[in-house]
Design a protein around this motif. Sequence first.
Motif, PDB file in Angstrom:
ATOM      1  N   LEU A  26      54.529  57.266  30.559  1.00 19.89           N
ATOM      2  CA  LEU A  26      54.905  58.568  31.116  1.00 19.89           C
ATOM      3  C   LEU A  26      56.192  58.436  31.919  1.00 19.89           C
ATOM      4  O   LEU A  26      57.068  59.295  31.851  1.00 19.89           O
ATOM      5  CB  LEU A  26      53.790  59.118  32.010  1.00 19.89           C
ATOM      6  CG  LEU A  26      52.635  59.806  31.290  1.00 19.89           C
ATOM      7  CD1 LEU A  26      51.532  60.162  32.273  1.00 19.89           C
ATOM      8  CD2 LEU A  26      53.117  61.073  30.589  1.00 19.89           C
ATOM      9  N   HIS A  27      56.294  57.354  32.667  1.00 19.43           N
ATOM     10  CA  HIS A  27      57.486  57.135  33.480  1.00 19.43           C
ATOM     11  C   HIS A  27      57.883  55.665  33.386  1.00 19.43           C
ATOM     12  O   HIS A  27      57.777  54.914  34.351  1.00 19.43           O
ATOM     13  CB  HIS A  27      57.215  57.554  34.934  1.00 19.43           C
ATOM     14  CG  HIS A  27      56.763  58.977  35.031  1.00 19.43           C
ATOM     15  ND1 HIS A  27      55.426  59.328  35.125  1.00 19.43           N
ATOM     16  CD2 HIS A  27      57.463  60.134  34.976  1.00 19.43           C
ATOM     17  CE1 HIS A  27      55.327  60.647  35.133  1.00 19.43           C
ATOM     18  NE2 HIS A  27      56.540  61.173  35.048  1.00 19.43           N
ATOM     19  N   PRO A  28      58.343  55.253  32.210  1.00 19.13           N
ATOM     20  CA  PRO A  28      58.608  53.841  31.989  1.00 19.13           C
ATOM     21  C   PRO A  28      59.861  53.363  32.717  1.00 19.13           C
ATOM     22  O   PRO A  28      60.805  54.139  32.909  1.00 19.13           O
ATOM     23  CB  PRO A  28      58.806  53.769  30.470  1.00 19.13           C
ATOM     24  CG  PRO A  28      59.299  55.118  30.088  1.00 19.13           C
ATOM     25  CD  PRO A  28      58.688  56.094  31.051  1.00 19.13           C
TER      26      PRO A  28
ATOM     27  N   LYS B 183      63.362  53.896  31.423  1.00 18.53           N
ATOM     28  CA  LYS B 183      63.918  55.240  31.368  1.00 18.53           C
ATOM     29  C   LYS B 183      64.451  55.685  32.724  1.00 18.53           C
ATOM     30  O   LYS B 183      65.254  56.597  32.816  1.00 18.53           O
ATOM     31  CB  LYS B 183      62.848  56.227  30.910  1.00 18.53           C
ATOM     32  CG  LYS B 183      63.412  57.566  30.535  1.00 18.53           C
ATOM     33  CD  LYS B 183      62.325  58.504  30.103  1.00 18.53           C
ATOM     34  CE  LYS B 183      62.921  59.892  29.887  1.00 18.53           C
ATOM     35  NZ  LYS B 183      61.882  60.877  29.591  1.00 18.53           N
ATOM     36  N   ALA B 184      63.988  55.006  33.763  1.00 19.93           N
ATOM     37  CA  ALA B 184      64.388  55.417  35.107  1.00 19.93           C
ATOM     38  C   ALA B 184      65.880  55.234  35.275  1.00 19.93           C
ATOM     39  O   ALA B 184      66.445  54.200  34.958  1.00 19.93           O
ATOM     40  CB  ALA B 184      63.634  54.578  36.144  1.00 19.93           C
TER      41      ALA B 184
ATOM     42  N   ASN C 195      63.674  57.590  41.172  1.00 22.72           N
ATOM     43  CA  ASN C 195      64.315  57.301  39.886  1.00 22.72           C
ATOM     44  C   ASN C 195      63.969  58.327  38.814  1.00 22.72           C
ATOM     45  O   ASN C 195      64.436  58.215  37.680  1.00 22.72           O
ATOM     46  CB  ASN C 195      63.921  55.903  39.396  1.00 22.72           C
ATOM     47  CG  ASN C 195      64.658  54.822  40.163  1.00 22.72           C
ATOM     48  OD1 ASN C 195      65.582  55.114  40.915  1.00 22.72           O
ATOM     49  ND2 ASN C 195      64.244  53.593  39.986  1.00 22.72           N
ATOM     50  N   PHE C 196      63.153  59.283  39.167  1.00 25.64           N
ATOM     51  CA  PHE C 196      62.817  60.354  38.234  1.00 25.64           C
ATOM     52  C   PHE C 196      63.005  61.692  38.945  1.00 25.64           C
ATOM     53  O   PHE C 196      62.056  62.437  39.173  1.00 25.64           O
ATOM     54  CB  PHE C 196      61.369  60.214  37.737  1.00 25.64           C
ATOM     55  CG  PHE C 196      61.172  59.085  36.771  1.00 25.64           C
ATOM     56  CD1 PHE C 196      60.821  57.825  37.224  1.00 25.64           C
ATOM     57  CD2 PHE C 196      61.350  59.277  35.404  1.00 25.64           C
ATOM     58  CE1 PHE C 196      60.656  56.763  36.333  1.00 25.64           C
ATOM     59  CE2 PHE C 196      61.184  58.227  34.511  1.00 25.64           C
ATOM     60  CZ  PHE C 196      60.831  56.970  34.973  1.00 25.64           C
TER      61      PHE C 196
ATOM     62  N   HIS D 110      54.358  65.542  33.791  1.00 24.54           N
ATOM     63  CA  HIS D 110      55.762  65.254  34.090  1.00 24.54           C
ATOM     64  C   HIS D 110      56.231  66.050  35.311  1.00 24.54           C
ATOM     65  O   HIS D 110      56.969  67.032  35.182  1.00 24.54           O
ATOM     66  CB  HIS D 110      56.629  65.565  32.870  1.00 24.54           C
ATOM     67  CG  HIS D 110      56.339  64.670  31.708  1.00 24.54           C
ATOM     68  ND1 HIS D 110      56.728  63.343  31.677  1.00 24.54           N
ATOM     69  CD2 HIS D 110      55.667  64.888  30.557  1.00 24.54           C
ATOM     70  CE1 HIS D 110      56.311  62.796  30.549  1.00 24.54           C
ATOM     71  NE2 HIS D 110      55.663  63.704  29.851  1.00 24.54           N
TER      72      HIS D 110
END
Lengths: 462, 462
Positions: free
Chosen positions: A449-451, A454-455, B142-143, B220
């Motif tokens: 979901l939030h690897p 990807k950050a 980071n997101f 998300h």
Amino acid sequence: MLERCMGTQRVRQIQRAIHQSKVTFLCLFLTVVVLRGTIGAGKFGTPEQDFNDIREHFYAHRKRVEPHRVLEEVQTTTSTNGDTSNEDSNKNTNNYEQFDVSKLFVDEGVQEKPDPNKPYSLGPKISDWDQQRAEWLKNNPNFPNFLGPNKPRVLLVTGSAPKPCDNPVGDHYLLKSIKNKIDYCRLHGIEIFYNMALLDAEMAGFWAKLPLIRKMLLSHPEIEFLWWMDSDAMFTDMAFEIPWERYKDHNLVMHGWNEMIYDEKNWIGLNTGSFLLRNGQWALDLLDAWAPMGPKGKIRDEAGKILTRELKGRPVFEADDQSAMVYLLVTQRDKWGEKVYLENHYYLHGYWGILVDRYEEMIENYHPGLGDHRWPLVTHFVGCKPCGKFGDYPVERCLRQMDRAFNFGDNQILNMYGFTHRSLGSKKVKRVRNETSTPLEVKDELGLLHPAFKAVKVSASL
Amino acid sequence: MLERCMGTQRVRQIQRAIHQSKVTFLCLFLTVVVLRGTIGAGKFGTPEQDFNDIREHFYAHRKRVEPHRVLEEVQTTTSTNGDTSNEDSNKNTNNYEQFDVSKLFVDEGVQEKPDPNKPYSLGPKISDWDQQRAEWLKNNPNFPNFLGPNKPRVLLVTGSAPKPCDNPVGDHYLLKSIKNKIDYCRLHGIEIFYNMALLDAEMAGFWAKLPLIRKMLLSHPEIEFLWWMDSDAMFTDMAFEIPWERYKDHNLVMHGWNEMIYDEKNWIGLNTGSFLLRNGQWALDLLDAWAPMGPKGKIRDEAGKILTRELKGRPVFEADDQSAMVYLLVTQRDKWGEKVYLENHYYLHGYWGILVDRYEEMIENYHPGLGDHRWPLVTHFVGCKPCGKFGDYPVERCLRQMDRAFNFGDNQILNMYGFTHRSLGSKKVKRVRNETSTPLEVKDELGLLHPAFKAVKVSASL
């Protein structure tokens, strides 16, 4: 896939028995030889199967011999990686003629000759692309070519013909295939360009990717790597991140084996259905060197004959981009070899024939993130041609397995949201995790979901 | 598109003459009224056509009366925007019954009653989503939910059924449609989720988007806006960036007109084929309030009758999400109205019927970036149903126009690379800009290669 939908030629009968025994002998010999070599990083890789098993599988299941993208998977029991030394370059280079279009017609009295004043060209010669690009990147800090350390900006390029598929169900599989790519790329911060335009009529079919790739590289200097991927290739490991740092000194990464190329000149010793190309002068030069066999008609036909003659195992048909790449590396190893990484420690391309029946076994024993034979990054349906009229394998086998591969990958996406397909063959999904009033406390198994890959840290405002 | 492919019901004959004159009178009246109002920002918008012209076009070209997504475009000669005051809320709320499932069966003696202990629910009630989300965002810098000032992180959600289309060519148009979306989203830094799974069997058809949207929002938290877009809607203005700052005080943006909703209760006064939903508690509450008419079977059927009775112009068929949204806003304006922005200054949704024949005129007189009737952001092929068996319009008309709309948008992409379609009806492309040895000195006309709205500053390494 584009290449498979256009311009197919019929092949002559291959003398199977003789051919098979030749290859079997050679590969058994090679097996002994390479067993003495060093095993690269990691115990596992892709060359796990006995070559004979693969060959047996191949002939048992293929409908008929069809040259286009008939890729029998050549496997050796060990692999040697990173052997890009030049020790064998002299041995090979002088044995094979450099492909020269102008020589095609000299002795044959053929009327149709290319105009010597207008040889095929992908575009005006550029010799300072590295400098042009560096200047642009310096002036455009808001479009960096790296999104983080070991995280280059990547553009995945794929596509299909602009017309509906001959086979009505073909478009449905193209649709599932692009959804599959959208999912992987979203997780990994990769952009996609889906091409449906033929930019150069001379380079139709499998060669269409060359003008397209050149155009993308030159239009987008911010791209560090261009990832070409065929439309019949699907992601089956959503968690696997390309080990970008492994290729810091290389410009072209393809799945393949050094021995199969440089020693055996095997036409399927590498695969151009999924490869990574670093943006730069080297890439432009490679494309220019790769292109000459592509122009359709006499050039492509004659080039095909040369390739069949020079490459092991290649049937008779017009020149294809993959065979031409093998030939290029074999004949000009000293020029290109050092920057070409033939990767076989994970399936940057994975021949579907030896993977799809093992999905349940993989689910039982392994997990996503491995990318190799235990959980292949890419399952590539070479020879299936769901969009065209004639594939190399029974249609039902192909379609059924494409559904399974799609679901195998899709389960990794659905799992993030608490669902899974009822079976690998089913379109229906079922819930595997209940809804909760504190959704953020639930971690999805794979952490997709939030690897981490990807950050991205966003600094100040624009 | 999913909703159009599943569960269609036949409609009774609409008394056209009476209906037409009623609406004509009401709209003429409204035209006089709103002409006294303030014209919102910008001289142009979407309501430029005489309503009668639209109605005439609609009945002249439609094959038969089909309720699903038969969206006659209601236009007024001026628009008033941003009128989200509550002055009319009291007037309307008390005149319409709130939809209560439990009352559906009380007086009718129907055997099939929903279990009062198990009313339909999208999921466990969450009341502190804003706090949960804020906490998560703080812990996950980071997101970020904003990629820059006025640049929220957006996820575009779309999808189609997991099975091949009934109409063989339908999948080809789904493929072109997703390529179109990939192009727009790549230029604008928007991510895509393409759904092909039915998450909740009760909410099949057009209602399937509700469980999906909820799942995406909760999974998300980094998403600031979720943009739902039907599969039969295409981007036709690649240069237009949503004016995010306009909606800073709103949570739901749909194309529509306040008057058509709150005054006329017109079932097509807004469109749920393309809308923006801000992540937050408000969105969860809205979804919960929106969902009750959705569960298929008795509930959806009975709800449909209520909607037909209460909304102007609505044919008889089961409850659809769009009509339900109109009903929700009309009956609970005081609760939701303030945060709902009915946008008509550009085509967040653009009815194809009045746009597609004008593309050449647009090319002649205007340019991309306007987003409105001069160059529509979205052309939405409501009623065409290329995937199903029965559409509301002649198939050939729909397919031909979908090709044209696709090419109209695709030309803006191809132009970046020096190409264009030979005509809006042609799959073939031609070169319009020569290759050059200094590609970076050439600016593409629209500046889309490296648009400002895509530039992101990346600070330090991860």
